[in-house]
Design a protein around this motif. Structure first.
Motif, PDB file in Angstrom:
ATOM      1  N   LEU A 115     -40.851  75.298  59.369  1.00 52.10           N
ATOM      2  CA  LEU A 115     -41.642  75.460  60.614  1.00 52.10           C
ATOM      3  C   LEU A 115     -41.949  74.170  61.019  1.00 52.10           C
ATOM      4  CD1 LEU A 115     -43.652  78.558  59.831  1.00 52.10           C
ATOM      5  CD2 LEU A 115     -41.756  78.383  61.779  1.00 52.10           C
ATOM      6  N   VAL A 116     -42.685  73.362  60.227  1.00 51.41           N
ATOM      7  CA  VAL A 116     -42.744  71.949  60.888  1.00 51.41           C
ATOM      8  C   VAL A 116     -41.714  71.214  61.150  1.00 51.41           C
ATOM      9  CG1 VAL A 116     -43.603  69.683  60.044  1.00 51.41           C
ATOM     10  CG2 VAL A 116     -44.981  72.031  59.386  1.00 51.41           C
ATOM     11  N   CYS A 117     -40.553  71.415  60.738  1.00 50.28           N
ATOM     12  CA  CYS A 117     -39.048  70.470  60.887  1.00 50.28           C
ATOM     13  C   CYS A 117     -38.819  71.181  62.261  1.00 50.28           C
ATOM     14  CB  CYS A 117     -38.105  70.933  59.783  1.00 50.28           C
ATOM     15  SG  CYS A 117     -38.285  70.411  58.203  1.00 50.28           S
ATOM     16  N   ALA A 118     -38.821  72.431  62.428  1.00 46.01           N
ATOM     17  CA  ALA A 118     -38.595  73.011  63.753  1.00 46.01           C
ATOM     18  C   ALA A 118     -39.544  72.362  64.820  1.00 46.01           C
ATOM     19  CB  ALA A 118     -38.527  74.497  63.755  1.00 46.01           C
ATOM     20  N   ILE A 119     -40.888  72.479  64.697  1.00 46.14           N
ATOM     21  CA  ILE A 119     -41.798  71.837  65.650  1.00 46.14           C
ATOM     22  C   ILE A 119     -41.465  70.376  65.827  1.00 46.14           C
ATOM     23  CG2 ILE A 119     -44.053  70.997  65.738  1.00 46.14           C
ATOM     24  CD1 ILE A 119     -44.827  73.589  64.251  1.00 46.14           C
ATOM     25  N   TYR A 120     -41.055  69.467  64.713  1.00 44.74           N
ATOM     26  CA  TYR A 120     -40.796  68.011  65.067  1.00 44.74           C
ATOM     27  C   TYR A 120     -39.295  67.855  65.509  1.00 44.74           C
ATOM     28  CZ  TYR A 120     -44.375  66.250  61.944  1.00 44.74           C
ATOM     29  OH  TYR A 120     -46.018  65.997  61.494  1.00 44.74           O
ATOM     30  N   LYS A 121     -38.408  68.724  65.519  1.00 42.87           N
ATOM     31  CA  LYS A 121     -37.272  68.693  66.241  1.00 42.87           C
ATOM     32  C   LYS A 121     -37.325  69.120  67.573  1.00 42.87           C
ATOM     33  CE  LYS A 121     -33.026  68.797  67.365  1.00 42.87           C
ATOM     34  NZ  LYS A 121     -31.970  67.722  67.379  1.00 42.87           N
ATOM     35  N   GLN A 337     -59.623  72.799  50.563  1.00 39.58           N
ATOM     36  CA  GLN A 337     -58.313  73.477  51.129  1.00 39.58           C
ATOM     37  C   GLN A 337     -58.135  73.445  52.607  1.00 39.58           C
ATOM     38  OE1 GLN A 337     -61.350  74.708  49.984  1.00 39.58           O
ATOM     39  NE2 GLN A 337     -61.808  76.854  50.487  1.00 39.58           N
ATOM     40  N   PHE A 338     -59.186  72.847  53.390  1.00 36.85           N
ATOM     41  CA  PHE A 338     -59.173  72.488  54.780  1.00 36.85           C
ATOM     42  C   PHE A 338     -58.040  71.496  54.974  1.00 36.85           C
ATOM     43  CE2 PHE A 338     -63.751  74.289  55.402  1.00 36.85           C
ATOM     44  CZ  PHE A 338     -63.443  75.457  54.901  1.00 36.85           C
ATOM     45  N   TYR A 339     -57.609  70.654  54.173  1.00 30.27           N
ATOM     46  CA  TYR A 339     -56.615  69.817  54.307  1.00 30.27           C
ATOM     47  C   TYR A 339     -55.554  70.146  54.760  1.00 30.27           C
ATOM     48  CZ  TYR A 339     -53.711  65.700  53.443  1.00 30.27           C
ATOM     49  OH  TYR A 339     -53.031  64.498  53.664  1.00 30.27           O
ATOM     50  N   SER A 340     -55.185  71.527  54.435  1.00 26.36           N
ATOM     51  CA  SER A 340     -53.947  72.256  55.122  1.00 26.36           C
ATOM     52  C   SER A 340     -53.841  72.581  56.612  1.00 26.36           C
ATOM     53  CB  SER A 340     -53.839  73.494  54.467  1.00 26.36           C
ATOM     54  OG  SER A 340     -54.933  74.623  54.720  1.00 26.36           O
ATOM     55  N   TRP A 341     -55.221  72.288  57.255  1.00 28.77           N
ATOM     56  CA  TRP A 341     -55.400  72.624  58.562  1.00 28.77           C
ATOM     57  C   TRP A 341     -54.517  71.538  59.598  1.00 28.77           C
ATOM     58  CZ3 TRP A 341     -60.986  73.487  59.597  1.00 28.77           C
ATOM     59  CH2 TRP A 341     -61.562  74.405  58.800  1.00 28.77           C
ATOM     60  N   TYR A 342     -54.311  70.193  58.774  1.00 25.93           N
ATOM     61  CA  TYR A 342     -53.489  69.207  59.526  1.00 25.93           C
ATOM     62  C   TYR A 342     -52.832  68.279  58.734  1.00 25.93           C
ATOM     63  CZ  TYR A 342     -57.122  65.370  58.470  1.00 25.93           C
ATOM     64  OH  TYR A 342     -58.013  64.505  57.592  1.00 25.93           O
ATOM     65  N   SER A 343     -52.614  68.625  57.428  1.00 25.93           N
ATOM     66  CA  SER A 343     -52.143  67.493  56.658  1.00 25.93           C
ATOM     67  C   SER A 343     -50.371  67.320  57.337  1.00 25.93           C
ATOM     68  CB  SER A 343     -51.788  68.159  55.231  1.00 25.93           C
ATOM     69  OG  SER A 343     -50.845  67.547  54.142  1.00 25.93           O
ATOM     70  N   GLN A 344     -49.857  68.419  57.467  1.00 29.85           N
ATOM     71  CA  GLN A 344     -48.310  68.313  58.005  1.00 29.85           C
ATOM     72  C   GLN A 344     -48.232  67.691  59.192  1.00 29.85           C
ATOM     73  OE1 GLN A 344     -47.583  72.446  57.222  1.00 29.85           O
ATOM     74  NE2 GLN A 344     -46.186  71.743  55.225  1.00 29.85           N
ATOM     75  N   GLN A 345     -49.470  67.650  60.082  1.00 30.82           N
ATOM     76  CA  GLN A 345     -49.534  67.129  61.420  1.00 30.82           C
ATOM     77  C   GLN A 345     -49.706  65.494  61.361  1.00 30.82           C
ATOM     78  OE1 GLN A 345     -52.411  69.385  63.490  1.00 30.82           O
ATOM     79  NE2 GLN A 345     -51.438  71.387  63.028  1.00 30.82           N
ATOM     80  N   LEU A 346     -50.067  65.141  60.395  1.00 31.43           N
ATOM     81  CA  LEU A 346     -50.355  63.688  60.400  1.00 31.43           C
ATOM     82  C   LEU A 346     -49.138  62.521  60.685  1.00 31.43           C
ATOM     83  CD1 LEU A 346     -52.787  63.437  57.035  1.00 31.43           C
ATOM     84  CD2 LEU A 346     -53.341  63.531  59.521  1.00 31.43           C
ATOM     85  N   PRO A 347     -48.017  62.836  60.111  1.00 30.75           N
ATOM     86  CA  PRO A 347     -46.764  62.066  60.521  1.00 30.75           C
ATOM     87  C   PRO A 347     -46.557  62.074  62.304  1.00 30.75           C
ATOM     88  CG  PRO A 347     -46.194  63.401  58.858  1.00 30.75           C
ATOM     89  CD  PRO A 347     -47.499  63.885  59.226  1.00 30.75           C
TER      90      PRO A 347
END
Length: 417
Positions: A115-121, A337-347
């Motif tokens: 899903l992150v890949c799709a958002i980034y695309k 566990q709250f790191y999941s809230w934005y970990s994949q958004q950092l790039p």
């Protein structure tokens, strides 16, 4: 031969036409890595047992949230959490089959990467950025070694962001509501979402979407609301909840007395609201002639879009993720566990700054380091806050409306010349 290999690597890293090839390799590689983690790293029990005890009580027809409690505390999550874990209770033999639960969460983690890949695309993020996604040790742990419910909220949020990027706003609001029904933290996206809906559709449609959100929450929580509405709302959506100091990741450098102080909590809330208003007034409507004109158009013609500039996929991702980041910075407490809230958004967020590449990577590395220090220290908390604040300031002076907005502005200036 060597030049051909270099050519193909370059295409995979930089050519948008090869984006999904790169994405497929990243997803496949991370799926393999996840299975290796499951094979060689032991599971750690934290909240899973409590989730299952809550469901045991739910299956005994207990609907009063006050009476639903477990080894690590009472039920403090909305109804969507209960429905999901009811299903998991059935699939995992009342929670006893941990290996099966881990495989489910492993699949959930791989889905989140896709899903992150799709958002980034959609946001036209460079292909090479995807290589950063599998690198978080903490995020793998949150999903497959800890089985936190944050993972389910994250999946619904990612699907919602993709839907809003695609202008499937009716679908997006349902997905957002599902995320909110699992964990209240999803509300951090709401300010940015209101801006997007108001600009894209106008006042009436924004109100309609909020009514859909409220109705969905009511429908999912119907049995709990009938049993004891006050108990449900106070526990599932407790905005005044006081967290234990020993678990804080972000405010360890503050003494415990200050941390628990109502004055401190009010100060954080004031900071949160102030920064959101600042972004709303000065950063999220520049392409529309400013927030005053957006509000004027929206109130004068409530049935039509209030914005002038296109609400493109990059704008959607940038505004929603920035809204979430602001909430994280001013959160009263962050647990691991709250790191999941934005970990994949950092790039993506670091690329919405004008910082050089090395500084962008340093910010991501510093944040990842801080979230992996256990127990947290004054140094790790200080580094985390500093990195988050520097990133937010970078976005303020960088590309708060996304990089597509800058490209449109440049093309407009060229055409005018």
């Amino acid at each position: 031969m060597q030049s051909s290999v270099f050519k193909y690597v370059r295409l995979l890293l930089f050519d948008q036409q090869c984006f999904w090839i790169t994405a497929s390799l990243v997803v496949l590689g991370d799926a393999i890595l996840t299975q290796l983690i499951l094979r060689f790293v032991p599971y750690t029990e934290i909240d899973w047992e409590t989730y299952m005890v809550h469901i045991d009580l739910y299956l005994k027809r207990e609907r009063n949230y006050v009476n639903i409690t477990g080894p690590t505390g009472p039920l403090v999550y909305p109804a969507g959490h209960v429905h999901i874990h009811h299903l998991l209770h059935l699939i995992t033999d009342a929670g006893r089959n941990i290996a099966r639960a881990q495989q489910i969460y492993g699949g959930l983690y791989v889905l989140s990467i896709a899903l992150v890949c799709a958002i980034y695309k959609n946001a036209k993020v460079p292909n090479w950025t995807l290589l950063l996604l599998p690198l978080s040790k903490r995020l793998h742990s949150i999903f497959v070694l800890r089985l936190f419910n944050d993972c389910w909220s994250l999946i619904f949020l990612q699907a919602a962001i993709f839907a809003f990027q695609s202008a499937w706003d009716d679908v997006g609001i349902l997905l957002f509501s599902l995320a909110l029904s699992v964990k209240m933290s999803a509300i951090l996206y709401l300010p940015g979402l209101l801006v997007i809906l108001f600009k894209r559709h106008g006042l009436f449609a924004t109100i309609r979407h909020m009514l859909v959100l409220a109705c969905t929450q009511t429908l999912l929580a119907r049995s709990f609301l009938i049993a004891n509405a006050k108990s449900y709302l106070q526990n599932a959506f407790d905005l005044s909840r006081v967290f234990l100091y020993k678990w804080t990741v972000n405010w360890r450098f503050v003494d415990e007395r200050t941390f628990l102080s109502p004055v401190w909590a009010k100060g954080l809330l004031l900071g949160h609201v102030t920064v959101l208003i600042a972004f709303g007034l000065f950063r999220w409507s520049r392409g529309d002639g400013g927030v005053a004109r957006v509000l004027q158009r929206g109130l004068r013609r409530p049935g039509r879009p209030a914005g002038l500039a296109p609400v493109d996929p990059d704008y959607v991702a940038t505004v929603l993720m920035t809204s979430n980041l602001i909430g994280i910075i001013f959160a009263r407490s962050l647990h691991y566990q709250f790191y999941s809230w934005y970990s994949q958004q950092l790039p993506l967020l670091t690329q919405r700054t004008k910082f050089p590449f090395i500084m962008q990577m340093a910010l991501i590395g510093t944040i990842e380091y801080a979230w992996n220090v256990y127990p947290s220290t004054s140094l790790s908390s200080g580094l985390l806050l500093t990195a988050n604040l520097v990133m937010l300031l970078g976005i303020w002076f960088g590309y708060p409306e996304g990089k597509m907005f800058l490209k449109r502005s440049n093309r407009s200036q060229v055409s005018q010349k």
